[in-house]
Design a protein around this motif. Sequence first.
Motif, short mmCIF file in Angstrom:
data_model
loop_
_atom_site.label_atom_id
_atom_site.label_comp_id
_atom_site.label_asym_id
_atom_site.label_seq_id
_atom_site.Cartn_x
_atom_site.Cartn_y
_atom_site.Cartn_z
N GLY A 104 58.36 -27.16 -24.56
CA GLY A 104 58.03 -27.92 -25.76
C GLY A 104 56.54 -28.07 -25.98
O GLY A 104 56.11 -28.84 -26.85
N ARG A 105 55.77 -27.37 -25.20
CA ARG A 105 54.31 -27.48 -25.33
C ARG A 105 53.71 -26.10 -25.51
O ARG A 105 54.39 -25.08 -25.37
N GLN A 106 52.42 -26.08 -25.75
CA GLN A 106 51.75 -24.79 -25.94
C GLN A 106 50.58 -24.67 -24.96
O GLN A 106 49.91 -25.66 -24.64
N PHE A 107 50.39 -23.46 -24.52
CA PHE A 107 49.31 -23.16 -23.58
C PHE A 107 48.49 -22.00 -24.11
O PHE A 107 49.01 -21.09 -24.75
N CYS A 108 47.21 -22.03 -23.82
CA CYS A 108 46.32 -20.92 -24.20
C CYS A 108 46.05 -20.09 -22.97
O CYS A 108 45.57 -20.60 -21.96
N LEU A 109 46.31 -18.80 -23.07
CA LEU A 109 45.96 -17.89 -21.97
C LEU A 109 44.73 -17.12 -22.41
O LEU A 109 44.76 -16.35 -23.36
N PHE A 131 42.33 -17.47 -17.47
CA PHE A 131 42.71 -18.84 -17.13
C PHE A 131 43.55 -19.43 -18.25
O PHE A 131 43.66 -18.88 -19.34
N MET A 132 44.13 -20.56 -17.92
CA MET A 132 45.03 -21.19 -18.87
C MET A 132 44.52 -22.57 -19.27
O MET A 132 43.96 -23.29 -18.44
N GLN A 133 44.73 -22.88 -20.54
CA GLN A 133 44.38 -24.22 -20.99
C GLN A 133 45.61 -24.83 -21.66
O GLN A 133 46.42 -24.13 -22.26
N PHE A 134 45.70 -26.11 -21.54
CA PHE A 134 46.85 -26.81 -22.09
C PHE A 134 46.48 -27.43 -23.43
O PHE A 134 45.44 -28.08 -23.56
N MET A 135 47.34 -27.23 -24.40
CA MET A 135 47.02 -27.79 -25.71
C MET A 135 47.50 -29.24 -25.72
O MET A 135 48.61 -29.56 -26.17
N GLY A 136 46.66 -30.07 -25.21
CA GLY A 136 46.97 -31.48 -25.12
C GLY A 136 45.94 -32.14 -24.24
O GLY A 136 44.88 -31.60 -23.95
N ASP A 137 46.24 -33.33 -23.82
CA ASP A 137 45.29 -34.09 -23.03
C ASP A 137 45.38 -33.79 -21.55
O ASP A 137 46.39 -33.29 -21.06
N PHE A 159 51.34 -29.82 -15.08
CA PHE A 159 51.75 -28.42 -15.04
C PHE A 159 50.94 -27.65 -14.00
O PHE A 159 49.85 -28.06 -13.60
N SER A 160 51.49 -26.52 -13.60
CA SER A 160 50.75 -25.57 -12.76
C SER A 160 51.02 -24.18 -13.31
O SER A 160 52.01 -23.96 -14.01
N TYR A 161 50.14 -23.25 -13.00
CA TYR A 161 50.37 -21.88 -13.44
C TYR A 161 49.87 -20.90 -12.41
O TYR A 161 49.01 -21.24 -11.59
N LYS A 174 46.98 -7.10 -4.09
CA LYS A 174 47.46 -8.11 -5.04
C LYS A 174 46.60 -9.35 -4.92
O LYS A 174 46.32 -9.82 -3.82
N MET A 175 46.21 -9.88 -6.06
CA MET A 175 45.48 -11.14 -6.03
C MET A 175 46.22 -12.14 -6.90
O MET A 175 46.65 -11.82 -8.01
N THR A 176 46.41 -13.33 -6.36
CA THR A 176 47.14 -14.36 -7.10
C THR A 176 46.29 -15.61 -7.19
O THR A 176 45.70 -16.05 -6.20
N TRP A 177 46.26 -16.17 -8.37
CA TRP A 177 45.57 -17.45 -8.56
C TRP A 177 46.59 -18.48 -8.98
O TRP A 177 47.41 -18.22 -9.86
N GLN A 178 46.56 -19.61 -8.31
CA GLN A 178 47.40 -20.71 -8.75
C GLN A 178 46.51 -21.86 -9.12
O GLN A 178 45.64 -22.25 -8.33
N GLY A 179 46.73 -22.41 -10.30
CA GLY A 179 45.84 -23.48 -10.73
C GLY A 179 46.52 -24.47 -11.64
O GLY A 179 47.72 -24.39 -11.91
N VAL A 180 45.75 -25.41 -12.07
CA VAL A 180 46.21 -26.44 -12.99
C VAL A 180 45.56 -26.15 -14.34
O VAL A 180 44.34 -25.99 -14.40
N PRO A 181 46.35 -26.06 -15.42
CA PRO A 181 45.72 -25.75 -16.71
C PRO A 181 44.75 -26.86 -17.12
O PRO A 181 45.04 -28.05 -16.94
#
Lengths: 203, 322
Positions: free
Chosen positions: A101-106, A122-128, A135-137, A147-154
């Motif tokens: 129900g939300r939107q994210f910017c990649l 990176f990812m940004q969350f459309m909200g506060d 969330f995590s991504y 293989k390289m993996t990044w786990q982060g918080v938008p």
Amino acid sequence: MEPPINDLQIECQVNELLDFPCSIDHHTREVITDKEKPYNCPYCGSKCTVTGDIQCLLEHLRNDHHVEMHDGRCFSHRYVHHNPKHYHHATRMLTLLDCYGRQFCLHFEAFHLKKTPMYIAFMQFMGDEEEATSFSYTLEVNGNGRKMTWQGVPRSIRDSHKTVRDSQDGLIITRKLALFFSADNTNSKQLKLKISGRVWREH
Amino acid sequence: METDSMESSTRSNQNDEIHHNGGTFHFSSTKSHSSAAASPTVVTNIVGPTATSVYELLECPVCTCSMYPPIHQCHNGHTLCSTCKVRVHNRCPTCRQELGDIRCLALEKVAESLELPCKFYNLGCPEIFPYYSKLKHESLCNFRPYGCPYAGSECGVVGDIPFLVSHLRDDHKVDMHAGSTFNHRYVKSNPREVENATWMLTVFQCFGQYFCLHFEAFQLGMGPVYMAFLRFMGDEEEARSYSYSLEVGGSGRKLTWEGTPRSIRDSHRKVRDSNDGLIIQRNMALFFSGGDRKELKLRVTGKIWKEQHSPDSGLFMPNLSS
């Protein structure tokens, strides 16, 4: 006004993975109160000064910036850079992701960090920020046995794109490594970077 | 044809082109030469006692290296390699006559039909090579000894793997660990001192093999970075049977690297410059360190496992060192 982004294309193969029917109606809006400060347009790097609430910005991104929106928590994009010689133009791509129900910017961007060519996603969350931290991504890039993996918080879109990029809060690789991931049996030094990932809710 | 043996003392030189390891070279006719029938230009290959004398003729009288085209000679016929010709100020070192620009083409051609065993024959290499391809083979020979993998100083020690493991432990005081998983914490009080590359090496023993885990701080074009990567103490082909992963994290973020260990045949610098490992900018490393982010306290975890990569899956290795 904007640097040309013709050279950087996105070839999408999006996995629309919905585990279970979502009970939230994606078209329902949140009630916007007057007290809520409007958001800045998150379109990367531009001098776009449009502000508004989330729904307004989504329409603006779609209609004015021609940003694509994908449904689902998982994604898989292939970034192709046809003219690596034109690297000096900072090239960037923005895709929108719609889930929970939300939107994210990649964001995906080619830039220079002290003369070293780099790519960052990176990812940004459309909200506060408060909601963003629920969330995590992950972002994953692989090829040629590595293989390289990044786990982060938008990050919230309250933080400008530049702020997030300069804090290197995302998947960041040197161009050398990106070309290695792109390498196939042809001898082209063309970027063909496949980045896949997913978003999930922590709590 | 009877075999002949040639013994000579060890001579070390810069180029290491001829290195008589105190062993014996047997020029035998055990290899069946079909060239007499196949090749129209080479009537016979030089074997037996003749081969010895020809081989000796190809040794430069000045530097004792094997001579390669262009081979020079003076008016009296004394030969000289091209490197030394530059240094002798136009005087033949053998007879002191004035040197010209005479090339000894005949000797160059005779060398073509000379066949010699690889210089690592006493380490197990069974192969025999024509004079002109011997050197190239020897630089890639799988039986050649390994160089010390210690990063940083150019340690010139060579030997087999068990020897190098003891050397690392005893001479370089490297930590040894048994097992295939690790959990290291790298602490540096003043992370600003990244000017000089600092490195740490740990050796892991697992699966009956030895692996070198390198952790290093250095300046990349983009500023100070930390890099961690694994090298396999053995050849590249065997290194591909293994995989490893490295992980750093903190504050809700995590960076994971998965890859194939590089062979210690690839120098430490080459692997480092190819970015083939886990690379973190200093700012991010400090972020992962938590606390006031002024001190580096980076926790790196990882593991090594056996994974057979099929020849097709992602084994295209472009030259990463450019």
